[in-house]
Design an enzyme around this catalytic site. Sequence first.
Site: not given
Ligand code: M6R
Length: 621
Positions: A74, A494, A27, A490, A497, A98-99, A616, A513, A2
């Site tokens: 969040w 992308k 966040r 990756e 998400e 936050n936490g 984020k 497989h 948060c």
């Molecule tokens: O801040 P970080 O690189 O540790 O974050 C890791 C993941 O949470 C981050 O890469 C997440 O998967 C992204 N949303 C991917 O686009």
Amino acid sequence: MCGIVGYVGQKTAKPYLLDGLKRLEYRGYDSAGLALFSEKDYVIKRNAGPVQGLADATLDSGQRETMGIAHTRWATHGAPNETNAHPHRAGDLVLVHNGIIENYSEIKDRLTKTGVRFSSQTDTEVFAQLIEFHRRKIQDQQPNLSAEDILISALETSMKEVDGHYAILLMARSVPGKIFGVQNGAPLVASPLKGGCLIASDIQAIIPYHNEVCFLPKGEILVAENGKFWTRAPGSSALHAPKLERMDWTADKVEKDGFDSFMLKEIFQQPLVVADTLSGRLPAKEHEPFIWDHQKAHEVLWKNVKKLYLIACGTSYHAALISKYFFEKWAKIDCEVDIASEFRYRSPVLAPGTVVGVISQSGETADTLAALRLANAAGASTFSICNVPSSTIARESGFQYPTKAGPEIGVASTKAFTAQLTVLCTLALDVGRLRGHLDLASFRALARLPHDLDRVLGQSETFIKIGEKLKDRRMVLFVGRGTMYPMALEGALKMKELTYLPSEGFAAGELKHGPIAYIDKDITVVTLAPKDDWYSKTLSNLEEIRARGGHIIAIGSETDEQIKRQCLSGGDEFIGLPESAWGTQPILSVVPLQLLAYGCAKALGRNIDKPRNLAKSVTVE
Ligand code: M6R
């Protein structure tokens, strides 16, 4: 995950709070709220939905208070609705958090038995009620103490009872004019402004106003009032002047600059980011000693390394997976890569000679931080690759190899990934050189990267258009071999998400497989097909997909007439990238993957910078 922000000073607090929340919204953005201290009580406004809703709701309320705390959420405990939004009030107190409080349910049961009533499902309200419970008790037992001492004593007692990691800000009616803060494993940053004091869960909310900040040490209590703040260690009444650090980020780096989203801007920043990250690190002469100026790191980390663990989450984990190929090939180091949330709960063998590297854009990811702490506690030599130099992970790691991507605001990581790969590529090459394996050609290929990335971005419109056409597909698969296998992961991350479409990444050799069962005419398979050692095998994969009616988007070399012809004649798509060395291919290939996902998400009307359910910085487990 948060965002929290507080202001106390001579100016009206609300604009600072709302602006801070907007900057921290990456966040978490499912609800927001603020509390302003007015006369002798609080004005609290909470709203389900993004920060803008809160801004609209408080627009003409005429509130001119000079002190307040605010929150963007969040959700972890309790649905994202108005009742569960922060701030939470408990008697004299109002608090944002936050936490996570891990033992909240146990504390809640205990407090409920004493007659405390809760109005939300959150762990945060439990923390607030616990502090208030102790505050009343201490007040009854020691009525001669000042209201501030009673509050601080209640805070310290509560912190001893609470398990979890958190940062909180609170105001108390009995101590007007002051904001109190404390952190246990989640950052809290304070900055002195002219006639005011701004506190937030990260520097994004502060840098537009001032670049000198204090990172509150774990366990210490922050006391902020009109223009000044102090910290005090637990159990001590001595107040310490804050240790200020100067940040080199500036506010203008967090604007969209005419792009429709931060993500698109960040994709286009990649050539510059790579150039900045490489700056001063490429050898001017063949035998220049240290690219990373890491003589000490060489002694501690690399000279006698027997095994390298690379640990990360999400996109950063994909960067780690790709670099396993680099460290094995160039540095001849036994390299294992793990997801932080797995590594931390296994019993990894960290024998003497083990080096642990953690990779994180934010430097605050809870699982990655826990993995680093585990490695540090086990006596392993550690290093970090972080994009936020002041982050907890960067600070707690033995050595730092920073990325220079600048603030990344889009929730989907793009330029930070490119910067991570650039660092990992140069690091593996350099460690290889230190260990006697010099690959000069690959160093030289790195120097061309910013230019090649520019060329790739020149085709951005085409990538976006191809992406738009994916919006009605039932599923999008991504396949590749070697370093292109993690790239496939990756690409799929992308896509899922940003678009919420089902998408998966596979090693191309694994298709037959199992995953091949997915393929029919409604499925698109994005195939990463560079001219590398596995080229002929990738050609066979393309045939297998075609034979089952799958639609193909092949990403290959611009000089590859064979794949291009086959794709275009069969109604498939072909994306041609500049020829590049093996080590730099992943960095070029990620651009079309990012823009395919962006184009598809735009066509589906998705929120590009704030995909649903995500945040984020994942500072909870
Ligand atoms: O801040 P970080 O690189 O540790 O974050 C890791 C993941 O949470 C981050 O890469 C997440 O998967 C992204 N949303 C991917 O686009």
